[in-house]
Design a protein around this motif. Sequence first.
Motif, PDB file in Angstrom:
ATOM      1  N   LYS A 173      56.244  48.865   9.793  1.00 23.28           N
ATOM      2  CA  LYS A 173      56.543  50.291   9.568  1.00 23.28           C
ATOM      3  C   LYS A 173      57.948  50.627  10.073  1.00 23.28           C
ATOM      4  CE  LYS A 173      51.666  51.571  10.052  1.00 23.28           C
ATOM      5  NZ  LYS A 173      50.690  52.492  10.673  1.00 23.28           N
ATOM      6  N   LEU A 174      58.927  49.866   9.639  1.00 22.19           N
ATOM      7  CA  LEU A 174      60.287  50.060  10.140  1.00 22.19           C
ATOM      8  C   LEU A 174      60.906  51.348   9.636  1.00 22.19           C
ATOM      9  CD1 LEU A 174      61.658  46.415   9.777  1.00 22.19           C
ATOM     10  CD2 LEU A 174      60.850  47.539  11.853  1.00 22.19           C
ATOM     11  N   GLY A 175      61.091  51.450   8.316  1.00 23.52           N
ATOM     12  CA  GLY A 175      61.624  52.668   7.724  1.00 23.52           C
ATOM     13  C   GLY A 175      62.825  53.223   8.459  1.00 23.52           C
ATOM     14  N   ARG A 176      62.747  54.508   8.785  1.00 28.60           N
ATOM     15  CA  ARG A 176      63.870  55.196   9.430  1.00 28.60           C
ATOM     16  C   ARG A 176      64.092  54.761  10.872  1.00 28.60           C
ATOM     17  NH1 ARG A 176      61.876  59.810  12.299  1.00 28.60           N
ATOM     18  NH2 ARG A 176      59.614  59.977  12.177  1.00 28.60           N
ATOM     19  N   GLY A 195      63.577  37.416  12.476  1.00 32.44           N
ATOM     20  CA  GLY A 195      63.735  37.344  11.030  1.00 32.44           C
ATOM     21  C   GLY A 195      63.356  38.665  10.386  1.00 32.44           C
ATOM     22  N   TYR A 196      63.983  38.949   9.261  1.00 34.60           N
ATOM     23  CA  TYR A 196      63.748  40.203   8.545  1.00 34.60           C
ATOM     24  C   TYR A 196      63.137  39.902   7.189  1.00 34.60           C
ATOM     25  CZ  TYR A 196      64.810  44.532   5.990  1.00 34.60           C
ATOM     26  OH  TYR A 196      64.720  45.664   5.233  1.00 34.60           O
ATOM     27  N   VAL A 197      62.059  40.622   6.862  1.00 33.12           N
ATOM     28  CA  VAL A 197      61.371  40.458   5.582  1.00 33.12           C
ATOM     29  C   VAL A 197      61.177  41.832   4.961  1.00 33.12           C
ATOM     30  CG1 VAL A 197      59.322  39.594   4.408  1.00 33.12           C
ATOM     31  CG2 VAL A 197      60.165  38.425   6.451  1.00 33.12           C
ATOM     32  N   GLU A 198      61.553  41.941   3.690  1.00 29.44           N
ATOM     33  CA  GLU A 198      61.463  43.227   2.985  1.00 29.44           C
ATOM     34  C   GLU A 198      60.733  43.042   1.662  1.00 29.44           C
ATOM     35  OE1 GLU A 198      65.131  45.577   2.798  1.00 29.44           O
ATOM     36  OE2 GLU A 198      64.825  45.777   0.638  1.00 29.44           O
ATOM     37  N   ARG A 199      59.779  43.926   1.380  1.00 29.02           N
ATOM     38  CA  ARG A 199      59.005  43.927   0.126  1.00 29.02           C
ATOM     39  C   ARG A 199      58.475  42.526  -0.191  1.00 29.02           C
ATOM     40  NH1 ARG A 199      63.410  47.565  -1.151  1.00 29.02           N
ATOM     41  NH2 ARG A 199      62.616  49.689  -1.394  1.00 29.02           N
ATOM     42  N   VAL A 200      57.773  41.964   0.759  1.00 28.95           N
ATOM     43  CA  VAL A 200      57.294  40.595   0.637  1.00 28.95           C
ATOM     44  C   VAL A 200      56.393  40.430  -0.581  1.00 28.95           C
ATOM     45  CG1 VAL A 200      55.281  40.985   2.149  1.00 28.95           C
ATOM     46  CG2 VAL A 200      56.228  38.684   1.890  1.00 28.95           C
ATOM     47  N   SER A 201      56.585  39.340  -1.289  1.00 18.50           N
ATOM     48  CA  SER A 201      55.832  38.878  -2.463  1.00 18.50           C
ATOM     49  C   SER A 201      56.203  39.605  -3.740  1.00 18.50           C
ATOM     50  CB  SER A 201      54.306  38.985  -2.242  1.00 18.50           C
ATOM     51  OG  SER A 201      53.803  40.279  -2.513  1.00 18.50           O
ATOM     52  N   LEU A 202      57.107  40.582  -3.674  1.00 15.67           N
ATOM     53  CA  LEU A 202      57.525  41.300  -4.874  1.00 15.67           C
ATOM     54  C   LEU A 202      58.809  40.686  -5.442  1.00 15.67           C
ATOM     55  CD1 LEU A 202      56.889  44.972  -3.703  1.00 15.67           C
ATOM     56  CD2 LEU A 202      55.367  43.489  -5.034  1.00 15.67           C
ATOM     57  N   ALA A 203      59.164  41.097  -6.650  1.00 13.89           N
ATOM     58  CA  ALA A 203      60.341  40.528  -7.310  1.00 13.89           C
ATOM     59  C   ALA A 203      61.626  40.828  -6.537  1.00 13.89           C
ATOM     60  CB  ALA A 203      60.444  41.066  -8.733  1.00 13.89           C
ATOM     61  N   ASN A 204      61.679  41.958  -5.826  1.00 15.69           N
ATOM     62  CA  ASN A 204      62.867  42.331  -5.068  1.00 15.69           C
ATOM     63  C   ASN A 204      62.741  42.009  -3.577  1.00 15.69           C
ATOM     64  OD1 ASN A 204      60.879  44.253  -4.750  1.00 15.69           O
ATOM     65  ND2 ASN A 204      62.239  46.019  -4.902  1.00 15.69           N
ATOM     66  N   SER A 214      72.880  43.864   6.801  1.00 11.77           N
ATOM     67  CA  SER A 214      74.053  44.736   6.934  1.00 11.77           C
ATOM     68  C   SER A 214      73.699  46.213   6.912  1.00 11.77           C
ATOM     69  CB  SER A 214      75.051  44.432   5.803  1.00 11.77           C
ATOM     70  OG  SER A 214      74.437  44.625   4.529  1.00 11.77           O
ATOM     71  N   GLU A 215      72.578  46.568   6.291  1.00 10.93           N
ATOM     72  CA  GLU A 215      72.219  47.974   6.178  1.00 10.93           C
ATOM     73  C   GLU A 215      71.695  48.524   7.511  1.00 10.93           C
ATOM     74  OE1 GLU A 215      71.061  45.596   4.279  1.00 10.93           O
ATOM     75  OE2 GLU A 215      71.750  45.965   2.229  1.00 10.93           O
ATOM     76  N   ASP A 216      71.780  49.844   7.656  1.00 14.04           N
ATOM     77  CA  ASP A 216      71.269  50.508   8.857  1.00 14.04           C
ATOM     78  C   ASP A 216      69.908  51.154   8.627  1.00 14.04           C
ATOM     79  OD1 ASP A 216      73.421  49.877  10.520  1.00 14.04           O
ATOM     80  OD2 ASP A 216      74.585  51.589   9.784  1.00 14.04           O
ATOM     81  N   VAL A 217      69.407  51.063   7.412  1.00  8.56           N
ATOM     82  CA  VAL A 217      68.082  51.604   7.101  1.00  8.56           C
ATOM     83  C   VAL A 217      67.278  50.506   6.410  1.00  8.56           C
ATOM     84  CG1 VAL A 217      68.859  53.996   6.916  1.00  8.56           C
ATOM     85  CG2 VAL A 217      68.894  52.537   4.890  1.00  8.56           C
ATOM     86  N   ALA A 218      65.975  50.654   6.451  1.00  8.71           N
ATOM     87  CA  ALA A 218      65.079  49.692   5.821  1.00  8.71           C
ATOM     88  C   ALA A 218      63.955  50.446   5.145  1.00  8.71           C
ATOM     89  CB  ALA A 218      64.510  48.726   6.860  1.00  8.71           C
ATOM     90  N   PRO A 219      63.389  49.902   4.083  1.00  8.46           N
ATOM     91  CA  PRO A 219      62.264  50.576   3.443  1.00  8.46           C
ATOM     92  C   PRO A 219      61.021  50.504   4.324  1.00  8.46           C
ATOM     93  CG  PRO A 219      62.614  48.431   2.446  1.00  8.46           C
ATOM     94  CD  PRO A 219      63.751  48.649   3.394  1.00  8.46           C
ATOM     95  N   TYR A 220      60.039  51.326   3.987  1.00  6.16           N
ATOM     96  CA  TYR A 220      58.782  51.319   4.735  1.00  6.16           C
ATOM     97  C   TYR A 220      58.147  49.934   4.677  1.00  6.16           C
ATOM     98  CZ  TYR A 220      54.020  52.581   6.128  1.00  6.16           C
ATOM     99  OH  TYR A 220      52.808  52.648   6.762  1.00  6.16           O
ATOM    100  N   PHE A 221      58.210  49.281   3.518  1.00 11.88           N
ATOM    101  CA  PHE A 221      57.611  47.963   3.366  1.00 11.88           C
ATOM    102  C   PHE A 221      58.594  46.886   3.819  1.00 11.88           C
ATOM    103  CE2 PHE A 221      55.204  50.455   0.188  1.00 11.88           C
ATOM    104  CZ  PHE A 221      53.931  50.279   0.732  1.00 11.88           C
ATOM    105  N   SER A 222      58.824  46.844   5.119  1.00  9.77           N
ATOM    106  CA  SER A 222      59.695  45.836   5.715  1.00  9.77           C
ATOM    107  C   SER A 222      59.132  45.478   7.085  1.00  9.77           C
ATOM    108  CB  SER A 222      61.135  46.343   5.816  1.00  9.77           C
ATOM    109  OG  SER A 222      61.189  47.530   6.590  1.00  9.77           O
ATOM    110  N   MET A 223      59.620  44.379   7.618  1.00  7.82           N
ATOM    111  CA  MET A 223      59.035  43.859   8.852  1.00  7.82           C
ATOM    112  C   MET A 223      60.049  42.974   9.569  1.00  7.82           C
ATOM    113  SD  MET A 223      55.517  41.587   9.104  1.00  7.82           S
ATOM    114  CE  MET A 223      54.754  42.778   8.008  1.00  7.82           C
ATOM    115  N   ILE A 224      59.971  42.963  10.893  1.00  8.51           N
ATOM    116  CA  ILE A 224      60.760  42.045  11.714  1.00  8.51           C
ATOM    117  C   ILE A 224      59.797  41.106  12.425  1.00  8.51           C
ATOM    118  CG2 ILE A 224      62.277  41.824  13.721  1.00  8.51           C
ATOM    119  CD1 ILE A 224      63.463  44.558  12.971  1.00  8.51           C
TER     120      ILE A 224
END
Length: 245
Positions: A173-176, A195-204, A214-224
């Motif tokens: 629940k990284l998000g903002r 390690g950083y994982v974003e939108r796991v198992s999806l095309a993106n 490099s970004e300072d924000v992450a989507p809700y579907f992300s994890m460290i």
Amino acid sequence: MSGKLYGLGLGPGDPELITLKAHRILTSAPVIAYPAPDTGPSFARQIAAPYLRADQLEVPMIVPMRVERFPAQEIYDSAAITLSHHLDAGSDVAVLCEGDPFFYGSFMYLFERLAHRYPTEVVPGVSSMMAAAAAYGRPLAARNDVLSVLPGPMDDADLSLRIESASAVAIIKLGRHFARIRTLIAAMGLTEHAGYVERVSLANQKLMPLADVSEDVAPYFSMILIYKGAEGWAHTQAKPPERPL
């Protein structure tokens, strides 16, 4: 005879990660319910879409996406009443759940309202945490390692204390909260272990060391994922395939 209530774990997003049992129930239940935001499509429905039939009745449960605490009790009260009508009529109801129903899943709020009144079965799903470790190519924990799952909205004091006491950590629940959490991890000297994982198992999907984000924000579907236990894979990341499977 009333219908049966199912909570179906659908996994992290890839429709192929739906279990055989969840697929059997998904394709046979006459009523399909799922959480949906008040703006945009339902992620749970998107996962199940390849398997839905035109003759199934769909019941979206609208959950407003707000910063303040949700789920709101009245939303699940209303959804429980709606689903009870179908169950009382003898129709089985399958509630679609991203990931696993009982791992931060919305189905648990329906379960507490309906499970004492109707036959109920919970079908576990692949959690995003397990999928993230598999995709990143680094085991979560081994032997006597202590694994902690920490929600991003926790304050820095609690986060640092729990990270310090664990051998392995999954921050969800990284998000903002991403920039704040990354700064905290750096201050603890653990960036190279993360390690950083974003939108796991999806095309993106995105997979990278936290230091490379490099970004300072992450989507809700992300994890460290952080590993600082006794095994030697703290700095390991599997080489990605040359082409997706």
